[in-house]
Design a protein around this motif. Structure first.
Motif, short mmCIF file in Angstrom:
data_model
loop_
_atom_site.label_atom_id
_atom_site.label_comp_id
_atom_site.label_asym_id
_atom_site.label_seq_id
_atom_site.Cartn_x
_atom_site.Cartn_y
_atom_site.Cartn_z
N ALA A 196 0.86 -1.19 0.00
CA ALA A 196 0.00 0.00 0.00
C ALA A 196 0.89 1.23 0.00
O ALA A 196 1.94 1.25 0.64
CB ALA A 196 -0.90 -0.01 1.23
N THR A 197 0.47 2.28 -0.73
CA THR A 197 1.26 3.51 -0.79
C THR A 197 0.35 4.72 -0.63
O THR A 197 -0.83 4.68 -0.99
CB THR A 197 2.01 3.64 -2.14
OG1 THR A 197 1.04 3.68 -3.20
CG2 THR A 197 2.95 2.47 -2.37
N TYR A 198 0.91 5.77 -0.09
CA TYR A 198 0.17 7.03 0.04
C TYR A 198 1.18 8.17 0.17
O TYR A 198 2.22 8.01 0.80
CB TYR A 198 -0.75 7.00 1.26
CG TYR A 198 -1.49 8.30 1.48
CD1 TYR A 198 -2.53 8.67 0.63
CD2 TYR A 198 -1.14 9.15 2.52
CE1 TYR A 198 -3.20 9.88 0.80
CE2 TYR A 198 -1.82 10.36 2.70
CZ TYR A 198 -2.85 10.71 1.84
OH TYR A 198 -3.51 11.90 2.01
N ARG A 247 -5.45 2.75 5.64
CA ARG A 247 -6.89 2.84 5.37
C ARG A 247 -7.18 2.53 3.90
O ARG A 247 -8.17 1.89 3.57
CB ARG A 247 -7.36 4.26 5.71
CG ARG A 247 -8.81 4.36 6.11
CD ARG A 247 -9.14 5.79 6.57
NE ARG A 247 -8.65 6.07 7.90
CZ ARG A 247 -7.88 7.12 8.22
NH1 ARG A 247 -7.52 8.00 7.32
NH2 ARG A 247 -7.47 7.29 9.46
N LEU A 248 -6.29 3.00 3.02
CA LEU A 248 -6.50 2.83 1.58
C LEU A 248 -6.01 1.47 1.08
O LEU A 248 -6.31 1.06 -0.04
CB LEU A 248 -5.76 3.94 0.81
CG LEU A 248 -6.26 5.36 1.05
CD1 LEU A 248 -5.34 6.37 0.39
CD2 LEU A 248 -7.69 5.52 0.55
N GLY A 249 -5.21 0.77 1.89
CA GLY A 249 -4.63 -0.50 1.46
C GLY A 249 -5.66 -1.61 1.36
O GLY A 249 -6.75 -1.52 1.94
N SER A 250 -5.31 -2.62 0.61
CA SER A 250 -6.18 -3.80 0.48
C SER A 250 -5.95 -4.70 1.69
O SER A 250 -4.85 -5.22 1.89
CB SER A 250 -5.81 -4.53 -0.82
OG SER A 250 -6.56 -5.71 -0.94
N ARG A 251 -7.00 -4.88 2.52
CA ARG A 251 -6.83 -5.57 3.80
C ARG A 251 -7.63 -6.86 3.86
O ARG A 251 -8.63 -7.02 3.19
CB ARG A 251 -7.26 -4.65 4.95
CG ARG A 251 -6.62 -3.29 4.87
CD ARG A 251 -6.60 -2.53 6.17
NE ARG A 251 -7.91 -2.25 6.74
CZ ARG A 251 -8.08 -1.53 7.84
NH1 ARG A 251 -7.04 -1.01 8.46
NH2 ARG A 251 -9.28 -1.30 8.31
N GLN A 300 -3.58 6.86 6.80
CA GLN A 300 -4.26 6.95 5.50
C GLN A 300 -3.76 5.85 4.56
O GLN A 300 -4.54 5.27 3.80
CB GLN A 300 -4.05 8.34 4.90
CG GLN A 300 -4.85 8.61 3.64
CD GLN A 300 -6.36 8.66 3.86
OE1 GLN A 300 -6.85 8.43 4.97
NE2 GLN A 300 -7.12 8.92 2.81
N CYS A 301 -2.47 5.58 4.60
CA CYS A 301 -1.89 4.52 3.77
C CYS A 301 -2.55 3.17 4.10
O CYS A 301 -2.95 2.42 3.21
CB CYS A 301 -0.38 4.45 4.02
SG CYS A 301 0.48 3.21 3.02
N GLU A 304 1.63 12.60 0.65
CA GLU A 304 0.96 13.86 0.98
C GLU A 304 2.02 14.93 1.24
O GLU A 304 3.08 14.64 1.80
CB GLU A 304 0.12 13.66 2.25
CG GLU A 304 -0.82 14.80 2.57
CD GLU A 304 -1.66 14.50 3.81
OE1 GLU A 304 -1.74 15.39 4.67
OE2 GLU A 304 -2.22 13.39 3.93
N GLN A 335 -5.64 1.47 13.25
CA GLN A 335 -6.32 0.86 12.10
C GLN A 335 -6.56 -0.65 12.32
O GLN A 335 -6.90 -1.37 11.40
CB GLN A 335 -5.47 1.05 10.83
CG GLN A 335 -5.39 2.49 10.37
CD GLN A 335 -6.75 3.04 9.97
OE1 GLN A 335 -7.49 2.41 9.23
NE2 GLN A 335 -7.09 4.22 10.48
#
Length: 201
Positions: A10-12, A118-122, A115-116, A14, A82
């Motif tokens: 996962a990447t994010y 939260r957006l990742g595939s879990r 946020q990284c 900002e 998270q």
């Protein structure tokens, strides 16, 4: 409470007051895997490469030159916030000339890491039991081909003259069935030990 891990990287990214923060998060089944992930993905051009991991009851974090407690710990708190486990998170920062202060750093590192994730595939983690399985080379392929049937995953593998030794994680409710199948497949010759039974068999 359910715990989750990541199924893929996962990447994010900002920008916070001219500093760029880039987070990378990955599944890590053991501390060595987490440290290898940090070593492979740290960016030499970044001003700081800060990180944290949590794997079961084990955790570590690193501020990499940022003021103590302003980077690694907020990343760890993001992992916990998270509900993640078996996860490693790396956050690189490129300093943009404006100091953020301790509060600003804590919010930036923690926020970008959260946020990284939260957006990742879990995927939800299953309660697992640890088994130690030993069998001969003759039985190895057959046993290995059946492990997936029980949702078991090999966490460590060692070979010696007698054969192979695996450390296996298996969903707790399927552990009894796996032990029975292992005994059957190895005609009673295989040896196993369960985490709940240190006496071994």
């Amino acid at each position: 409470m359910a715990q989750y891990t990541l199924t893929e990287l996962a990447t994010y990214q900002e920008d916070v007051r001219k500093s760029r923060f880039a987070a990378l998060a990955s599944k890590a089944d053991n501390p060595d895997e987490a440290l290898r992930f940090f070593a492979e993905h740290s960016v030499p051009t970044a001003t700081h490469n800060c990180w944290a991991y949590r794997i079961g009851n084990e955790y570590r974090f690193n501020d990499d030159g940022e003021p103590g407690g302003t980077a690694g710990r907020p990343i760890l708190q993001a992992i916990e916030g998270q509900q993640c486990d078996r996860v490693a998170v790396l956050v690189g920062r490129w300093f943009g000339g404006i100091k953020l202060g301790p509060g600003g750093l804590i919010r930036a590192y923690g926020g970008v890491a959260a946020q990284c994730l939260r957006l990742g595939s879990r995927i939800e983690l299953v309660d697992e039991e640890q088994l130690l399985l030993q069998c001969t080379f003759a039985d190895m392929a057959l046993v290995q081909s059946r492990l997936g049937t029980f949702g078991a995953r090999i966490q460590a593998e060692e070979f010696d003259a007698a054969g192979v030794r695996w450390q296996v994680g298996v969903p707790r409710q399927l552990a009894d069935a796996l032990v029975a199948a292992f005994t059957d497949l190895t005609r009673g010759q295989g040896r196993y030990r369960r985490e709940a039974d240190e006496q071994g068999h």
